[in-house]
Design an enzyme around this catalytic site. Structure first.
Site, mmCIF file in Angstrom:
data_model
loop_
_atom_site.group_PDB
_atom_site.id
_atom_site.type_symbol
_atom_site.label_atom_id
_atom_site.label_comp_id
_atom_site.label_asym_id
_atom_site.label_seq_id
_atom_site.Cartn_x
_atom_site.Cartn_y
_atom_site.Cartn_z
ATOM 1 N N GLU A 320 -13.537 5.032 35.875
ATOM 2 C CA GLU A 320 -12.262 4.361 36.126
ATOM 3 C C GLU A 320 -11.538 4.917 37.346
ATOM 4 O OE1 GLU A 320 -10.983 3.466 31.543
ATOM 5 O OE2 GLU A 320 -10.520 5.457 32.322
ATOM 6 N N PRO A 321 -12.132 4.800 38.524
ATOM 7 C CA PRO A 321 -11.442 5.322 39.703
ATOM 8 C C PRO A 321 -10.255 4.438 40.090
ATOM 9 C CG PRO A 321 -13.435 4.159 40.359
ATOM 10 C CD PRO A 321 -13.419 4.167 38.852
ATOM 11 N N CYS A 391 19.781 10.633 48.384
ATOM 12 C CA CYS A 391 20.766 11.680 48.121
ATOM 13 C C CYS A 391 20.197 12.794 47.249
ATOM 14 C CB CYS A 391 21.982 11.069 47.451
ATOM 15 S SG CYS A 391 22.657 9.738 48.431
ATOM 16 N N GLU A 392 19.133 13.412 47.706
ATOM 17 C CA GLU A 392 18.472 14.506 46.994
ATOM 18 C C GLU A 392 17.883 15.409 48.057
ATOM 19 O OE1 GLU A 392 17.366 15.053 43.627
ATOM 20 O OE2 GLU A 392 18.736 13.470 43.015
ATOM 21 N N TYR A 421 -0.425 5.220 43.807
ATOM 22 C CA TYR A 421 0.734 5.878 43.196
ATOM 23 C C TYR A 421 1.926 6.007 44.134
ATOM 24 C CZ TYR A 421 -3.013 6.794 39.946
ATOM 25 O OH TYR A 421 -4.082 6.632 39.100
HETATM 26 C C1 LIG Z 1 -4.868 7.389 35.666
HETATM 27 C C2 LIG Z 1 -6.104 7.048 34.981
HETATM 28 C C3 LIG Z 1 -7.236 6.738 35.716
HETATM 29 C C4 LIG Z 1 -7.281 6.752 37.209
HETATM 30 O O1 LIG Z 1 -7.023 7.989 37.778
HETATM 31 P P1 LIG Z 1 -7.247 8.183 39.349
HETATM 32 O O2 LIG Z 1 -6.840 9.566 39.610
HETATM 33 O O3 LIG Z 1 -6.367 7.184 40.044
HETATM 34 O O4 LIG Z 1 -8.686 7.904 39.616
HETATM 35 C C5 LIG Z 1 -8.377 6.387 35.027
HETATM 36 N N1 LIG Z 1 -8.401 6.339 33.671
HETATM 37 C C6 LIG Z 1 -7.308 6.635 32.936
HETATM 38 C C7 LIG Z 1 -7.403 6.561 31.472
HETATM 39 C C8 LIG Z 1 -6.132 7.003 33.553
HETATM 40 O O5 LIG Z 1 -5.076 7.311 32.815
#
Ligand SMILES: *Cc1c(COP(=O)(O)O)cnc(C)c1O
Length: 463
Positions: A320-321, A391-392, A421
């Site tokens: 899951e990249p 303002c920080e 992000y």
């Molecule tokens: C955030 C997340 C990702 C992706 O993370 P990256 O750092 O963007 O690759 C994959 N799987 C799960 C469950 C996540 O919470």
């Protein structure tokens, strides 16, 4: 650091203060391909361009601050991940990194699947035509409404994150007359080498069910008994911005250990294992990320080895990249405003955005690089801190970097590797208008998420 380390010397400081920097780069005009998107280059006029369009033209047309995504690069990275893992594995892009309908279409066309973790992300995915069976639904506190919608839509899998959710999802599925495919997310007790707030597989945090103490095995026991659920696998996500595969190695070892226990206890071999995302990217020239094909090879070999020794059939792997696909494909373009030299310290360069378009520096101490992109300069390097207009005092975009000492208000500077992000975590702090995301490809630029307007802000304010 001694002055001799950088003979040019910064303009405003005789002795450099503490910070996360090394010597200024030999050539401030150079663009390190590690941190910039594929088609970003400096043209003959000295300006930087992306997808064949120079930044001054982009700034005139779309304003600043703005995020520019190199579509060619995005598609190439998505394809590289897809190809690296081949047909025996699935790549789920983590939508939380950055999601819009154009992104969903690109992913669909490049053969990737999609992770979502809220009703909003789910509706974006479905409205852009991602087939529901290629969507995975995540989250540690999915509402019953979200679960119901996901099941009705027919998502490919829901990743169960707690004992309560096992029952909740089973119940909702059954009441809809369905059997939902699910994975159970476990925490394997690995501390990924990353910032505490983005490491997720040690036990003292909110995600997943611990393997420790037999809790994950108990979750499996319960899930297998419920008619509304079809348990297809085990999920583990160990953190983010990770550069070596040793954490994945431990995770795979422990997850396969659980698969073996499940086989021994229940006589079933679960067909899938998901190793999560979290692969690191280069934010500065000091980072050395690995290529998708190296990662795919390493992870596949690890799982193969573990399964052989446990005498299990090889499960289907998924990853899951998020960041590793979208992060490097975009930069944020800012216009330089006030420049404030602080003698003996550094020069504060204020830009027209800040923590509202990039919270990561304030949130995680993230490091970024920055370059002057509207022209070249032969001036000496000066140590700068790029700050926003909020303002920080923690409103910092780039904590320590070098820019040419002739930098002036009106110059355009860009921060690379802001695809992940940044827009997805953007806020309206100080009633900032969230910047647009513009996709650039082969000489054409088009807005994929438009800039917010004051009317947008006022529309919500109904008091
Ligand atoms: C955030 C997340 C990702 C992706 O993370 P990256 O750092 O963007 O690759 C994959 N799987 C799960 C469950 C996540 O919470």
């Amino acid at each position: 650091m001694s002055r001799s380390a950088h003979p040019a010397g910064p303009r405003h400081a005789d002795v450099l203060p503490e910070g996360h920097y090394t010597a200024p780069p030999a050539d401030l005009n150079a663009l390190d391909p590690k941190v910039w998107a594929q088609t970003v280059t400096r043209t003959d006029t000295g300006e930087v361009s992306v997808g064949g369009i120079d930044v001054t033209t982009l700034a005139e047309e779309f304003g600043t601050p703005a995020y520019f995504v190199d579509e060619t690069d995005f598609r190439a990275r998505a394809r590289a991940w897809r190809t690296a893992f081949g047909h025996d594995a699935d790549v789920f892009y983590a939508g939380k990194a950055f999601l819009s309908r154009a992104i969903v279409r690109w992913l669909h066309e490049e053969g990737l699947n999609l992770d979502v973790c809220s009703g909003g992300e789910l509706s974006t995915a479905l409205s852009a035509g991602m087939p529901a069976d290629r969507i995975a639904f995540h989250g540690n506190n999915k509402s019953t409404g979200e679960i119901q919608r996901a099941i009705e839509a027919g998502v490919g899998r829901i990743v169960l994150d707690s004992f309560q959710e096992i029952v909740r999802v089973a119940h909702i599925a059954q009441s809809l007359g369905k059997r939902q495919r699910v994975q159970i997310r476990v925490t394997v007790g690995v501390e990924a080498h990353t910032h505490e707030f983005i490491a997720t597989a040690h036990e003292d945090q909110k995600f997943g069910i611990p393997l420790a103490g037999g809790q994950a095995a108990e979750a499996v026991r319960r899930a297998l008994q419920l008619e509304g659920l079809e348990l297809i696998g085990i999920h583990s996500h160990i953190g983010s911005q990770i550069f070596d595969t040793s954490g994945f190695e431990v995770a795979a070892h422990r997850v396969v250990g659980l698969l073996k226990d499940i086989r021994d206890e229940h006589g079933v071999e679960l067909p899938e294992i998901d190793l999560g995302g979290g692969l690191g990217i280069a934010y500065t020239s000091d980072d050395d990320p690995r290529e998708p094909h190296e990662i795919a090879k390493a992870l596949t070999e690890i799982v193969q080895r573990e399964c052989e020794s446990a005498k299990l059939r090889m499960p289907r792997i998924s990853v899951e990249p998020g960041r590793a696909i979208v992060g490097p494909t975009a930069f944020t373009l800012y216009e330089v405003g006030t420049i404030k030299p602080l003698d003996g310290l550094r020069t504060y360069v204020s830009v027209d955005g800040g923590m509202s378009d990039n919270i990561r520096t304030a949130l995680y101490d993230a490091e970024y690089s920055v370059a002057l992109v509207s022209r070249t300069s032969d001036a000496q390097p000066m140590l700068v801190r790029v700050v926003g207009k909020h303002c920080e005092s923690g409103d910092i975009v780039v904590k320590d970097a070098f820019l040419p000492s002739d930098l002036a208000p009106g110059d355009l500077i860009a921060v690379p590797a802001t695809g992940a992000y940044c827009r997805s975590m953007a806020s309206n702090y100080n009633h900032a208008l969230r910047p647009p995301v513009v996709a650039v490809r082969e000489g054409e630029a088009r807005v994929i998420v438009r800039r917010e307007t004051e009317e947008d802000l006022l529309r919500l304010d109904v008091g």
